[in-house]
Design an enzyme around this catalytic site. Structure first.
Site, PDB file in Angstrom:
ATOM      1  N   ARG A   1       1.630 -10.538  -1.935  1.00  0.00           N
ATOM      2  CA  ARG A   1       1.812  -9.355  -2.776  1.00  0.00           C
ATOM      3  C   ARG A   1       2.968  -8.467  -2.324  1.00  0.00           C
ATOM      4  O   ARG A   1       3.434  -7.615  -3.075  1.00  0.00           O
ATOM      5  CB  ARG A   1       0.506  -8.534  -2.826  1.00  0.00           C
ATOM      6  CG  ARG A   1       0.063  -8.049  -1.466  1.00  0.00           C
ATOM      7  CD  ARG A   1      -1.373  -7.537  -1.483  1.00  0.00           C
ATOM      8  NE  ARG A   1      -1.469  -6.119  -1.735  1.00  0.00           N
ATOM      9  CZ  ARG A   1      -2.603  -5.434  -1.753  1.00  0.00           C
ATOM     10  NH1 ARG A   1      -3.756  -6.056  -1.562  1.00  0.00           N
ATOM     11  NH2 ARG A   1      -2.626  -4.151  -1.968  1.00  0.00           N
TER      12      ARG A   1
ATOM     13  N   GLU B   1     -12.109 -10.278  -4.788  1.00  0.00           N
ATOM     14  CA  GLU B   1     -10.685 -10.477  -4.508  1.00  0.00           C
ATOM     15  C   GLU B   1     -10.391 -11.755  -3.751  1.00  0.00           C
ATOM     16  O   GLU B   1      -9.229 -12.113  -3.559  1.00  0.00           O
ATOM     17  CB  GLU B   1     -10.099  -9.254  -3.787  1.00  0.00           C
ATOM     18  CG  GLU B   1     -10.798  -8.856  -2.506  1.00  0.00           C
ATOM     19  CD  GLU B   1     -10.265  -7.538  -1.924  1.00  0.00           C
ATOM     20  OE1 GLU B   1      -9.272  -7.007  -2.431  1.00  0.00           O
ATOM     21  OE2 GLU B   1     -10.864  -7.064  -0.956  1.00  0.00           O
TER      22      GLU B   1
ATOM     23  N   ARG C   1     -10.311   4.311  -0.602  1.00  0.00           N
ATOM     24  CA  ARG C   1      -9.766   3.450   0.460  1.00  0.00           C
ATOM     25  C   ARG C   1      -9.940   4.164   1.803  1.00  0.00           C
ATOM     26  O   ARG C   1      -9.039   4.868   2.267  1.00  0.00           O
ATOM     27  CB  ARG C   1      -8.283   3.178   0.210  1.00  0.00           C
ATOM     28  CG  ARG C   1      -7.991   2.229  -0.936  1.00  0.00           C
ATOM     29  CD  ARG C   1      -6.499   1.902  -0.984  1.00  0.00           C
ATOM     30  NE  ARG C   1      -6.212   0.748  -1.797  1.00  0.00           N
ATOM     31  CZ  ARG C   1      -5.769   0.784  -3.063  1.00  0.00           C
ATOM     32  NH1 ARG C   1      -5.545   1.942  -3.641  1.00  0.00           N
ATOM     33  NH2 ARG C   1      -5.536  -0.335  -3.713  1.00  0.00           N
TER      34      ARG C   1
ATOM     35  N   ASN D   1      -5.037  -6.826  -6.936  1.00  0.00           N
ATOM     36  CA  ASN D   1      -3.860  -7.009  -6.073  1.00  0.00           C
ATOM     37  C   ASN D   1      -4.047  -8.237  -5.194  1.00  0.00           C
ATOM     38  O   ASN D   1      -3.164  -9.084  -5.076  1.00  0.00           O
ATOM     39  CB  ASN D   1      -3.646  -5.790  -5.170  1.00  0.00           C
ATOM     40  CG  ASN D   1      -3.548  -4.506  -5.954  1.00  0.00           C
ATOM     41  OD1 ASN D   1      -3.190  -4.525  -7.112  1.00  0.00           O
ATOM     42  ND2 ASN D   1      -3.894  -3.402  -5.327  1.00  0.00           N
ATOM     43  N   ASP D   2      -5.207  -8.294  -4.561  1.00  0.00           N
ATOM     44  CA  ASP D   2      -5.453  -9.433  -3.672  1.00  0.00           C
ATOM     45  C   ASP D   2      -5.848 -10.678  -4.447  1.00  0.00           C
ATOM     46  O   ASP D   2      -5.418 -11.776  -4.120  1.00  0.00           O
ATOM     47  CB  ASP D   2      -6.531  -9.074  -2.641  1.00  0.00           C
ATOM     48  CG  ASP D   2      -5.928  -8.283  -1.491  1.00  0.00           C
ATOM     49  OD1 ASP D   2      -4.850  -8.668  -1.023  1.00  0.00           O
ATOM     50  OD2 ASP D   2      -6.525  -7.267  -1.101  1.00  0.00           O
TER      51      ASP D   2
ATOM     52  N   CYS E   1     -10.168  -2.403  -9.816  1.00  0.00           N
ATOM     53  CA  CYS E   1      -9.522  -1.261  -9.161  1.00  0.00           C
ATOM     54  C   CYS E   1      -8.160  -1.590  -8.569  1.00  0.00           C
ATOM     55  O   CYS E   1      -7.606  -0.794  -7.815  1.00  0.00           O
ATOM     56  CB  CYS E   1     -10.431  -0.674  -8.095  1.00  0.00           C
ATOM     57  SG  CYS E   1     -10.850  -1.835  -6.788  1.00  0.00           S
TER      58      CYS E   1
ATOM     59  N   ARG F   1     -15.327   2.392  -0.287  1.00  0.00           N
ATOM     60  CA  ARG F   1     -15.079   1.059   0.262  1.00  0.00           C
ATOM     61  C   ARG F   1     -14.976   1.161   1.779  1.00  0.00           C
ATOM     62  O   ARG F   1     -14.248   2.009   2.297  1.00  0.00           O
ATOM     63  CB  ARG F   1     -13.785   0.478  -0.307  1.00  0.00           C
ATOM     64  CG  ARG F   1     -13.519  -0.915   0.246  1.00  0.00           C
ATOM     65  CD  ARG F   1     -12.306  -1.543  -0.380  1.00  0.00           C
ATOM     66  NE  ARG F   1     -11.068  -1.004   0.160  1.00  0.00           N
ATOM     67  CZ  ARG F   1      -9.867  -1.428  -0.208  1.00  0.00           C
ATOM     68  NH1 ARG F   1      -9.747  -2.362  -1.144  1.00  0.00           N
ATOM     69  NH2 ARG F   1      -8.785  -0.906   0.312  1.00  0.00           N
TER      70      ARG F   1
ATOM     71  N   HIS G   1       0.811  -1.218   0.000  1.00  0.00           N
ATOM     72  CA  HIS G   1       0.000   0.000   0.000  1.00  0.00           C
ATOM     73  C   HIS G   1       0.840   1.262   0.000  1.00  0.00           C
ATOM     74  O   HIS G   1       0.421   2.293  -0.507  1.00  0.00           O
ATOM     75  CB  HIS G   1      -0.977  -0.032   1.173  1.00  0.00           C
ATOM     76  CG  HIS G   1      -2.079  -0.999   0.911  1.00  0.00           C
ATOM     77  ND1 HIS G   1      -2.012  -2.311   1.306  1.00  0.00           N
ATOM     78  CD2 HIS G   1      -3.228  -0.869   0.219  1.00  0.00           C
ATOM     79  CE1 HIS G   1      -3.099  -2.931   0.886  1.00  0.00           C
ATOM     80  NE2 HIS G   1      -3.857  -2.090   0.229  1.00  0.00           N
TER      81      HIS G   1
HETATM   82  C1  PEP Z   1      -6.919  -4.924  -4.480  1.00  0.00           C
HETATM   83  O1  PEP Z   1      -6.787  -5.847  -3.687  1.00  0.00           O
HETATM   84  O2  PEP Z   1      -6.667  -5.005  -5.696  1.00  0.00           O
HETATM   85  C2  PEP Z   1      -7.437  -3.626  -4.008  1.00  0.00           C
HETATM   86  C3  PEP Z   1      -7.740  -2.676  -4.849  1.00  0.00           C
HETATM   87  O3  PEP Z   1      -7.495  -3.436  -2.677  1.00  0.00           O
HETATM   88  P1  PEP Z   1      -6.245  -3.165  -1.746  1.00  0.00           P
HETATM   89  O4  PEP Z   1      -5.046  -2.979  -2.636  1.00  0.00           O
HETATM   90  O5  PEP Z   1      -6.546  -1.942  -0.962  1.00  0.00           O
HETATM   91  O6  PEP Z   1      -6.155  -4.387  -0.929  1.00  0.00           O
HETATM   92 MG    MG Z   2      -7.661  -5.763  -1.735  1.00  0.00          MG
END
Ligand code: PEP
Ligand code: MG
Length: 830
Positions: A570, A536, A406, A559-560, A607, A442, A299
């Site tokens: 990740r 996710e 976020r 990402n997740d 996203c 979110r 992040h």
């Molecule tokens: C993701 O997991 O792709 C996402 C957008 O959420 P975060 O990166 O905040 O976990």
């Molecule tokens: Mg996520």
């Protein structure tokens, strides 16, 4: 009886914390007293105390007298001299001064002989600034802290804090590897150092409270070490301060974290930076980030990208030790850090800054209007935000809405979860900025790599698989309901949707729906707010029909979803090769999800970071996703590229990508398919009649940069290298002050002729020995040029043989006339 030994310090970095802790540990095993005296400065040191040894300021080649007294002194002499001969010289790795270049630099830069160190780049761009170390904590002056009211109680409190920290450090030594474990060991040695302990205890006995005693002892060592002749030893003061900081966090948790005292332009190094720490930085001053740790989708990196900050990760503290407080250049494109660059390198980078600014301007001009493909398929491009400030940035870049807010960032640096009103104000501000565009809020996604002290959770060995996001909500129902109410209230001001992170089961989704409806009823809001989930957690993919009946929309958290699909953390670069959002397995999962969701008439966005991945756009367009949401700096480029794509072709491309074996094949496929509308070979902006370049390398770079700026070449470093390969075979200086550098290169997007007239002629190694003032760069694509480029080259070379042509090119001042002249003569010579 007293015995003695002499040592000539063999360590290039002197006796700093790591060797000192080894010596102290070794000497502590003997009953005899062992004292060292540095002949250079007359300083005495107790060899059983790390700090006393460090304070001896023993540098490379200093002569040290060692005195041994008492129990078993003769045996000590034997063993100690063996240790000093065999172990000490090998106990310290040399400080990595900027490591030698381990990657190729572009020729124009390499010829300036810089000596960069390298890291893993994240984000793009160049930053020039003063290299600083992130402290994040100001050591208070002793006088700012209270005196003792009860000495015995203070001694007891201090002992508890010391024991707790020692335990933490021992655990870290066990769980960390390499450099990090070495640091923890050195800190443990400081904490248990007899000199350090004695000074602390004495300060408390003298009437300082426990916290004041820590600050006073740290101040003592700081003063002592600051006198060291060695910059490296002066730096070691950080270690003592760090131990002091950790003691103070336990003894005086109320101490404020200090605002960072930063220079106007800072390149900030940190071992690791939490997202909240990044948010707390003065972003006007921080121009670039250097991190020892941090995965590319952590992040912190995501936030840094949102702020257009160039970042290098994997840069260890030792690699920047000699550059702190001095000017440095961070080039995220090359993944390189240049410390204390000389003026020619600095000038090179000032020009790079200007070039990148020009590119941003061109992009801004080219990216207005609606986000749709060339054949009219709409794809909303939204912005990911963590604050109203980022929303503003996103809307300034033309975002169609907020695809991911976020909200956990509001919780992360707070002692208490933000209240309903505070949250409402914040959401309302974003909804107002959106001015009718949709905003997906979110609910808080705390846990994983985003702990928040206001919602404490137990230590877990697998935080990404643990107590995170929605899994916390039942225990934090009051906080969750307050957030739902704040979102519902903001929805009265514009189109707001609520989205839940980390949903894995239908039961979770139903529970959220119930709470949302209860809060809506309590607020008396007639309008329902669309409820969506992050896609996710892979389990959802296999129950999508059922989810579609209950959930209004979906946004893929790539990402997740990528980390859970490939079981690859990740944040862990070591498994980064497995983590691939362009892998056919991932694309297949997404493609099926999009088809199912659309069959139910529902909406699907994406996203995660993959939204802005260079090769992903045609594939996501081919899947028919409804929206891509990304950080603000990526929006314009994405919209421009979208306009060049044909959705029908992208569907075919996707079908072929799904049949690929791995992500590398997918990338190669997409790269090969990237076709662009044809451009004429020569346009007015290919002419540079007043170029000021000091060398052949600078001229080649300048021409290639122009090609890149005009989007006629996709990789300026690769193109530069291809031109130099040709120059190595023979100089393209044809005589009469003319040069025709040329290449067939895989990096050329459109065949191009570029002209530069140099204010100062430069040496080109030309056949007649004359310097060159007229450069005609000829660029053809390697795949489709055939023999055309040689024909064109000989046509140009023939023209250059004519004096009247040379004179006309040199004399013509008007760009349009120059263009007409060149076109006319080239056609005539065809
Ligand atoms: C993701 O997991 O792709 C996402 C957008 O959420 P975060 O990166 O905040 O976990
Ligand atoms: Mg996520």
């Amino acid at each position: 009886m007293s015995h003695s030994l002499t040592l000539i310090c063999p360590l290039p970095n002197g006796i700093h914390a790591r060797p000192a802790s080894l010596i102290a540990e070794f000497c502590a095993g003997f009953g005899a007293a062992i004292r060292w005296r540095n002949q250079r400065n007359g300083q005495w040191a107790d060899a059983k105390s790390v700090l006393s040894l460090i304070g001896g300021d023993i540098l490379f080649n200093d002569v040290v007298d060692i005195e041994i007294d008492g129990e078993g002194a003769a045996r000590v002499v034997d063993e100690l001299s063996r240790f000093l001969r065999q172990t000490l010289p090998r106990c310290d790795e040399p400080v990595a001064a900027a490591p030698a270049a381990s990657r190729a630099l572009p020729r124009s830069l390499a010829e300036l002989s810089p000596s960069p160190c390298f890291g893993q780049p994240a984000g793009q761009g160049v930053a020039i600034g003063e290299l600083c170390v992130h402290r994040g904590f100001r050591m208070p002056e002793p006088a700012e802290l209270p005196l003792s009211t009860d000495r015995d109680a203070d001694l007891a409190v201090l002992a508890v804090a010391r024991r707790a920290l020692a335990e933490q450090l021992r655990q870290q030594c066990g769980s960390q590897g390499g450099e990090a474990a070495g640091v923890s060991r050195a800190h443990l040695a400081i904490l248990s150092d007899p000199d350090f302990r004695a000074r602390l205890d004495a300060a408390v006995a003298d009437g300082a409270g426990a916290a004041r005693a820590v600050a006073a002892v740290v101040a003592h060592y700081r003063a002592q070490l600051s006198k060291s002749a060695s910059e490296y030893l002066r730096e070691r003061e950080m270690d003592i301060r760090d131990v002091g900081r950790r003691l103070l966090e336990a003894l005086a948790p109320e101490i404020e974290r200090a605002g960072e005292a930063l220079p106007e332009a800072a390149l900030l190094w940190a071992e690791d930076l939490a997202p909240s720490e990044l948010l707390a930085l003065d972003r006007d001053k921080v121009k670039g980030l250097l991190l020892a740790r941090g995965g590319l989708t952590s992040h912190t990196i995501i936030l840094a990208r949102a702020f257009s900050l160039p970042v290098l990760t994997g840069v260890q503290r030792a690699a920047i030790a000699n550059g702190i407080g001095r000017t440095a250049v961070l080039d995220a494109g090359l993944g390189a850090l240049f410390q204390s660059p000389d003026t020619v390198v600095l000038d090179y980078y000032r020009e790079e800054e200007a070039l990148l600014a020009a590119q941003r301007q061109r992009l801004a001009r080219a990216s207005g209007g609606i986000a749709a493909s060339a054949d009219g398929q709409r794809l909303e491009l939204a912005v990911n935000i963590a604050s109203a400030a980022e929303a503003q940035l996103g809307f300034a870049q033309g975002a169609d809405g907020v695809g991911l807010f976020r909200t956990e960032m509001l919780f992360m640096d707070a002692d208490e979860p933000p209240g309903e009103d505070e949250q409402f104000q914040c959401y309302a501000e974003v909804v107002r900025l959106a001015a009718g565009r949709p905003v997906i809020i979110r609910t808080f996604d705390i846990g994983g790599d985003k702990p928040a002290r206001c919602l404490p959770a137990p230590q877990e060995s697998n935080p990404f698989l643990g107590y995170r996001a929605i899994r916390m909500y039942p225990d934090q129902e009051v906080v969750f309901r307050a957030q739902l109410r704040a979102i519902l209230r903001a929805s009265a001001l514009g189109p707001v949707k609520v989205m839940i992170p980390m949903v894995a089961t239908l039961g979770e989704a139903r529970w959220v729906r119930r709470l949302l409806e209860e809060e809506r009823a309590a607020l008396g809001r007639a309008e329902p707010v669309p409820l969506g989930i992050m896609l996710e957690v892979p389990s959802v993919l296999f129950q999508l029909d059922a989810f579609c009946r209950e959930i209004d929309f979906f946004s893929v958290g790539s990402n997740d979803l990528t980390q859970y699909l490939f079981a690859a953390d990740r944040d862990n670069e070591r498994v980064g090769n497995l983590y691939d959002s362009l892998h056919p397995a991932f694309l297949a999962a997404l493609n099926q999800a999009a088809a199912t969701i659309h069959r139910h008439g529902r909406w699907i966005g994406l996203c995660g970071e993959a939204a802005a991945a260079p090769h992903a756009l045609p594939l996501f367009l081919g899947m028919g996703l409804d929206e891509l949401s990304m950080s603000a700096p990526s929006l314009q480029e994405c919209r421009r590229r979208l306009r060049e794509l044909d959705a029908g072709c992208c569907r075919e491309l996707l079908a072929r990508a799904l049949a690929c074996a791995d992500g590398a094949e997918v990338r190669a496929l997409v790269a090969a398919a990237a076709a662009r509308p044809a451009l004429p070979m020569l346009t007015a902006d290919c002419l540079m009649p007043d170029a000021v370049w000091g060398s052949k390398a600078a001229a080649i770079k300048g021409l290639v940069d122009r090609l890149w700026l005009l989007e006629r070449c996709d990789d300026r470093y690769g193109m530069e290298e291809d031109l130099w390969l040709r120059e190595q075979a023979y100089s393209t200086g044809l005589g009469h002050g003319f040069a025709i550098p040329h290449a067939k290169s895989g990096h050329v997007l459109h065949p191009t002729l570029c002209l530069a007239r140099l204010a100062q002629p430069v040496d080109w190694g030309a056949s007649d020995g004359q310097p060159v003032d007229m450069v005609l760069l000829l660029a053809f694509n390697a795949a489709d040029a055939g023999a055309a480029h040689l024909k064109f080259f000989s046509r140009l070379a023939r023209l250059v043989m004519h004096e009247d042509f040379r004179q006309a090119l040199r004399a013509e001042r008007d760009p349009e006339c120059l263009l007409a002249l060149l076109r006319d003569r080239l056609e005539g010579a065809a």
